[in-house]
Structure formats: C-alpha cells, structure tokens
Design a protein around this motif. Structure first.
Motif, PDB file in Angstrom:
ATOM      1  N   SER A 349       0.806  -1.223   0.000  1.00 37.54           N
ATOM      2  CA  SER A 349       0.000   0.000   0.000  1.00 37.54           C
ATOM      3  C   SER A 349       0.840   1.275   0.000  1.00 37.54           C
ATOM      4  O   SER A 349       0.304   2.380  -0.074  1.00 37.54           O
ATOM      5  N   ILE A 350       2.159   1.118   0.088  1.00 32.46           N
ATOM      6  CA  ILE A 350       3.058   2.282   0.190  1.00 32.46           C
ATOM      7  C   ILE A 350       3.983   2.340  -1.013  1.00 32.46           C
ATOM      8  O   ILE A 350       4.484   1.322  -1.481  1.00 32.46           O
ATOM      9  N   GLU A 351       4.195   3.551  -1.522  1.00 29.93           N
ATOM     10  CA  GLU A 351       5.133   3.748  -2.621  1.00 29.93           C
ATOM     11  C   GLU A 351       6.178   4.770  -2.193  1.00 29.93           C
ATOM     12  O   GLU A 351       5.850   5.880  -1.749  1.00 29.93           O
ATOM     13  N   LEU A 352       7.441   4.400  -2.306  1.00 32.23           N
ATOM     14  CA  LEU A 352       8.533   5.257  -1.887  1.00 32.23           C
ATOM     15  C   LEU A 352       9.471   5.542  -3.048  1.00 32.23           C
ATOM     16  O   LEU A 352       9.488   4.817  -4.043  1.00 32.23           O
ATOM     17  N   ASP A 353      10.256   6.598  -2.913  1.00 37.31           N
ATOM     18  CA  ASP A 353      11.253   6.952  -3.918  1.00 37.31           C
ATOM     19  C   ASP A 353      12.488   6.082  -3.705  1.00 37.31           C
ATOM     20  O   ASP A 353      13.122   6.157  -2.646  1.00 37.31           O
ATOM     21  N   PRO A 354      12.865   5.234  -4.675  1.00 36.79           N
ATOM     22  CA  PRO A 354      14.027   4.357  -4.505  1.00 36.79           C
ATOM     23  C   PRO A 354      15.301   5.103  -4.132  1.00 36.79           C
ATOM     24  O   PRO A 354      16.102   4.615  -3.321  1.00 36.79           O
ATOM     25  N   ASP A 355      15.506   6.288  -4.720  1.00 33.81           N
ATOM     26  CA  ASP A 355      16.712   7.051  -4.395  1.00 33.81           C
ATOM     27  C   ASP A 355      16.690   7.526  -2.940  1.00 33.81           C
ATOM     28  O   ASP A 355      17.732   7.566  -2.272  1.00 33.81           O
ATOM     29  N   ALA A 356      15.497   7.885  -2.452  1.00 32.52           N
ATOM     30  CA  ALA A 356      15.369   8.304  -1.053  1.00 32.52           C
ATOM     31  C   ALA A 356      15.649   7.129  -0.115  1.00 32.52           C
ATOM     32  O   ALA A 356      16.270   7.290   0.948  1.00 32.52           O
ATOM     33  N   VAL A 357      15.208   5.935  -0.489  1.00 34.49           N
ATOM     34  CA  VAL A 357      15.483   4.740   0.306  1.00 34.49           C
ATOM     35  C   VAL A 357      16.984   4.472   0.351  1.00 34.49           C
ATOM     36  O   VAL A 357      17.545   4.147   1.401  1.00 34.49           O
ATOM     37  N   LEU A 358      17.646   4.623  -0.791  1.00 37.14           N
ATOM     38  CA  LEU A 358      19.094   4.425  -0.845  1.00 37.14           C
ATOM     39  C   LEU A 358      19.806   5.431   0.063  1.00 37.14           C
ATOM     40  O   LEU A 358      20.732   5.072   0.807  1.00 37.14           O
ATOM     41  N   ASP A 359      19.372   6.696   0.018  1.00 35.08           N
ATOM     42  CA  ASP A 359      19.964   7.732   0.873  1.00 35.08           C
ATOM     43  C   ASP A 359      19.757   7.412   2.351  1.00 35.08           C
ATOM     44  O   ASP A 359      20.599   7.749   3.198  1.00 35.08           O
ATOM     45  N   TYR A 360      18.642   6.786   2.672  1.00 34.53           N
ATOM     46  CA  TYR A 360      18.335   6.399   4.052  1.00 34.53           C
ATOM     47  C   TYR A 360      19.278   5.292   4.519  1.00 34.53           C
ATOM     48  O   TYR A 360      19.757   5.290   5.659  1.00 34.53           O
ATOM     49  N   LEU A 361      19.569   4.339   3.633  1.00 34.99           N
ATOM     50  CA  LEU A 361      20.336   3.155   4.005  1.00 34.99           C
ATOM     51  C   LEU A 361      21.848   3.385   4.035  1.00 34.99           C
ATOM     52  O   LEU A 361      22.555   2.800   4.857  1.00 34.99           O
ATOM     53  N   LEU A 362      22.367   4.227   3.137  1.00 35.17           N
ATOM     54  CA  LEU A 362      23.813   4.354   2.982  1.00 35.17           C
ATOM     55  C   LEU A 362      24.557   4.730   4.277  1.00 35.17           C
ATOM     56  O   LEU A 362      25.589   4.114   4.585  1.00 35.17           O
ATOM     57  N   PRO A 363      24.081   5.707   5.063  1.00 32.64           N
ATOM     58  CA  PRO A 363      24.814   6.013   6.302  1.00 32.64           C
ATOM     59  C   PRO A 363      24.837   4.845   7.282  1.00 32.64           C
ATOM     60  O   PRO A 363      25.812   4.657   8.008  1.00 32.64           O
ATOM     61  N   ILE A 364      23.773   4.048   7.296  1.00 29.93           N
ATOM     62  CA  ILE A 364      23.687   2.926   8.232  1.00 29.93           C
ATOM     63  C   ILE A 364      24.724   1.860   7.891  1.00 29.93           C
ATOM     64  O   ILE A 364      25.309   1.238   8.778  1.00 29.93           O
ATOM     65  N   ILE A 365      24.954   1.652   6.600  1.00 32.43           N
ATOM     66  CA  ILE A 365      25.872   0.575   6.182  1.00 32.43           C
ATOM     67  C   ILE A 365      27.275   1.099   5.916  1.00 32.43           C
ATOM     68  O   ILE A 365      28.094   0.409   5.299  1.00 32.43           O
ATOM     69  N   GLU A 366      27.571   2.300   6.404  1.00 35.27           N
ATOM     70  CA  GLU A 366      28.900   2.883   6.223  1.00 35.27           C
ATOM     71  C   GLU A 366      30.029   1.926   6.636  1.00 35.27           C
ATOM     72  O   GLU A 366      31.055   1.850   5.957  1.00 35.27           O
ATOM     73  N   PRO A 367      29.901   1.138   7.736  1.00 36.63           N
ATOM     74  CA  PRO A 367      30.993   0.235   8.131  1.00 36.63           C
ATOM     75  C   PRO A 367      31.342  -0.817   7.079  1.00 36.63           C
ATOM     76  O   PRO A 367      32.444  -1.359   7.088  1.00 36.63           O
ATOM     77  N   ALA A 368      30.396  -1.124   6.172  1.00 38.80           N
ATOM     78  CA  ALA A 368      30.650  -2.130   5.140  1.00 38.80           C
ATOM     79  C   ALA A 368      31.219  -1.520   3.864  1.00 38.80           C
ATOM     80  O   ALA A 368      31.578  -2.250   2.938  1.00 38.80           O
TER      81      ALA A 368
END
Length: 462
Positions: A349-368
């Motif tokens: 039921s939800i539609e998100l911007d893929p680029d915004a999702v990527l921006d959300y995830l990148l800082p979290i996975i910085e150690p990798a």
C-alpha cells in the motif's frame, strides 16, 4: 524460597512506581525551569535521574525486568554522552550481575533436580554465585570427573516473573522510549515475551550450546564450552576463564578492543552459516576474551556463553540481506527497492522513492563500505539522532518502512552487536566478515575470480 520477588503484587508495585517517578521528576523539572534554569540542562538532569531509577529497579527485580534492561543496555552508545556517562557504570553492572538468591534456595533446587545426594556429583561446589542474571545464577564447581564447571540454577518462579514484568513494562513502554533515541520499545518487549518459553527451557539451551561447541571445537578464534549435564532448571557446562567484555569496554587496551570487536563480528555472521543458529543475546556479559588465540598466548580468543535465546536459521542468514546490502553499496537504488518490496520491508500500500530509500540506508551501512571501520559512540549517536528526529527526512521515511517478522530478531541482534562494537570503540574489518559469511554479499571481483577458477579447472584436468 528465593529472594526474587515472586508475588505479583510486589513486583507490579515496584514497576508501577517507575512511571509515577517519571511523572514526579517531570513536575520537578517544570519547577526548575520556572526558576530560570535552561530547558536543555533540566532535560539532561531529568533523563539522568530517570535512567538511574529505571536500571536500579530492573537490576533488583531480575526476571523479565532485568532481561529488558540488558536488552536496553547495549544501546547505551546511542545516548548523548552527557546523559550516558553518569549511569554507564550501572548499565555495565546490569549486564554482568544481579542480587543473588539465598544459598538455601540454591541447595533446594539442586536437591529437587539432581537428587538429595547432589553434592556427591561434585568434587567442589561454591555456594557464592559467580554471576547472577535475569532468570538464573551461575555457581562455579568441579564435576566428579575433575572438570571445572559452571552450574546454572534457574530461579524458582522465574517464568511467572518474566511474563508479569514484561506485561507491566509493555503498559508504559511509551514512557521508556525517550531513553533510547530511535528505538521502538514496544516491539522489543513483545519479542522478549514471545521468547519466554525458550528462555526457560534449559533443554533447548543445552542443544544450541552443544551444537556450537561441536562446530567451534577446533576453531582458533572462538571457544564455546561443552555441555556436561542438563535437567529441568539446571544446566552444567564446562567453565571458561577470561576477561568479561564489560571489563574490556571499561578498561581494555585498544588491542583488546579491536580483537574483541573483530571476533564478535566474526561470530555474529559465521555462527548461522556454520550451525544454522543465531546467538540472539549479544550483551557483553555473555562474552569473554581469552588468552591463547591463533598467534599464541599473546593473542586472544572469544569465549561465548548463554545460548538461551537463539534464532533457528537452517540455511544461514537470509540471502536477501546480503544481496540488498551489496546492491546498496553499488548504488543500485531500483534493484534495492524492488528487493525490499519483495521481502515485505515496503508494504504494497506504500510507494517510496528508490533514491530516497538508498539515501536512508547508505549512512547505516557505512561500516561495510570501507576496508576497516572504527565504531564509536559518536557514530552511533549520529545514526540514532538522524533516524529519531521528526524533522529529518530519514525519520519520515523510516516510519513508512516495515520490519517483517522473519527479520525481527536478526535486526535486533545486528543492532545490539553494533551497539557493543561502539561501546568497545573497535576498529573492525567488517567487510571481510561479510564477504566470507553473509550469503549474497560476494563482491563482483570475488565472484569473477571464482568463475575464472571454475573455467580453468577442466582445462587443467585435461
């Protein structure tokens, strides 16, 4: 019987006093602001006083209250330093110990479960507990065959106390939320409740521990003690000496911190691949740093304890975790988004911007993203603040993401482990562990090398 408060009314009264205490301090804080002290200073002092009371009560009660406190304690790194500092010692103590039950109660449980002549099974048995935790305490002894052993004795009434505490804590979970920015307390309590029956079953714990002990028997980096004997409310395993991780956090050298962090990351990702089980209680009290690693006595191994909570993963960690992580590192926004939708992280039921999702995830996975990464409390706090600030895009996007039930425990264990790495201040080659143990994460060059070897082998045979 036990000094663990068993009457529901006693335990409920202590826990019910917590929100009343919170309210009283809020009134005190308002008074301080009226007389002119800054909101920031008052808020900081209010949070310190609240945390002091919270962890004092949780440690006294043991049961589900202490189990909840231990789960919270690994997220101490996410708190502002000026708030975390004053009660960090209390958190560390909560990770390691709780008030013990009387000797007569211990003897009573041993006699009931092992027989009236239980003492004949031991060459030595120390009445003073070596450690006391949420549902049981550990005594040191020498088994009749000469092996040094750890004897875990479950508190009488532990099951009732666990459920009673967690039900009570769930009623005011909203009040506890501000203590750990960016963490939703309610699902954590629900998950702990779901695991109560497993936590109390020493038979399941013995099976999980022995499976790890056999798999890691000749491992140069990780030691899991063998199970010696198990029956209802009693679990006896081989004793291991070593430095508790809580002591490494408070007083360890940087060499010890880095080694402990690397081994902790290795165990987190290699365990499911090797045993089909995920150790799901990664607070510092469950780990020891032992001398005598692969490079001799000057090196270190990781001793792992307490397999009361595990996640059963027959195929290892789910492949979509590694695939989504690799594609995020490669900047493949559309592919990452599609996989998250398929796995249920984004509801239909939800539609998100893929680029915004990527921006959300990148800082979290910085150690990798780098060859090696230094985990710090500052980094953890920045991530928590980014996700918890209602004004930030990350907060708004995070609210729209979903965590499927199959990933709930994996998610908490990963976050908890990162919390411990930040407490240690370890510099870790995390990507090395991901490449070796996380299904679906293999980097492109690694995959290419494997394919090249496969192509060359038939020619060599010819």
């Amino acid at each position: 019987m036990s000094d663990l408060p068993r009457k529901a009314v006693t335990r409920t009264a202590k826990l019910a006093a917590l929100p009343l205490g919170f309210a009283g301090r809020a009134t005190w804080g308002l008074g301080k602001r009226i007389v002119g002290e800054s909101a920031e200073l008052v808020g900081r002092e209010l949070q310190q006083r609240t945390a002091d009371q919270l962890f004092k009560v949780l440690g006294e009660l043991k049961g589900g209250a202490m189990k909840f406190g231990q789960a919270l304690s690994v997220f101490e790194s996410a708190l502002p330093e000026e708030v975390a500092g004053p009660y960090r010692a209390a958190l560390t103590k909560l990770q390691e110990a709780a008030p013990p039950m009387p000797t007569r109660t211990v003897h009573s449980v041993l006699a009931e479960r092992l027989g009236e002549d239980w003492h004949e099974l031991f060459l030595e048995f120390e009445d003073k507990p070596a450690a006391a935790a949420s549902i049981g305490q550990v005594h040191r002894g020498v088994w009749h065959d000469g092996r040094e052993v750890a004897v875990k004795v479950q508190y009488p009434g532990a099951g009732e106390a666990l459920l009673s505490d967690l039900n009570q804590l769930a009623r005011f979970s909203r009040l506890l939320g501000p203590l750990i920015p960016g963490m939703d307390i309610k699902p954590l309590i629900a998950e702990l409740k779901d695991r109560v029956s497993e936590e109390l079953d020493y038979g399941l714990e013995a099976q999980a521990q022995q499976a790890h002990a056999e798999e890691f028997a000749d491992d140069p980096d990780v030691l899991v003690p063998d199970v010696v004997h198990q029956c209802d409310q009693i679990l006896i395993t081989e004793w291991i000496d070593g430095i508790p991780l809580s002591e490494i956090i408070s007083d360890g050298t940087q060499e010890q911190r880095d080694r402990a962090g690397q081994l902790l990351a290795r165990f987190l990702f290699s365990g499911p691949a090797r045993t089909g089980l995920l150790h799901a209680d990664p607070h510092p009290g469950n780990f020891r740093l032992l001398p005598g690693g692969p490079n001799g006595e000057d090196d270190w191994r990781l001793g792992v304890l307490d397999f009361g909570t595990v996640d059963r993963l027959p195929g290892g960690l789910p492949t979509p975790i590694g695939e989504s992580l690799r594609m995020t590192l490669d900047g493949e926004a559309e592919a990452v988004y599609e996989l998250l939708c398929t796995e249920g992280f984004v509801k239909e039921s939800i539609e998100l911007d893929p680029d915004a999702v990527l921006d959300y995830l990148l800082p979290i996975i910085e150690p990798a993203r780098v060859d090696e990464f230094t985990f710090t409390r500052g980094w953890m706090r920045s991530q928590a603040a980014r996700i918890a600030d209602p004004r930030s895009p990350a907060y708004q996007l995070g609210k729209q993401l979903n965590l499927p039930p199959a990933y709930l425990l994996i998610h908490r264990v990963t976050l908890s482990t990162i919390g411990v790495l930040c407490q240690l201040g370890s510099t870790v080659r995390l990507r090395d562990e991901l490449e070796e143990w996380l299904p679906g994460f293999a980097l492109e060059e690694t995959v290419a090398e494997v394919e090249e070897v496969d192509e060359e082998e038939p020619a060599a045979e010819a």
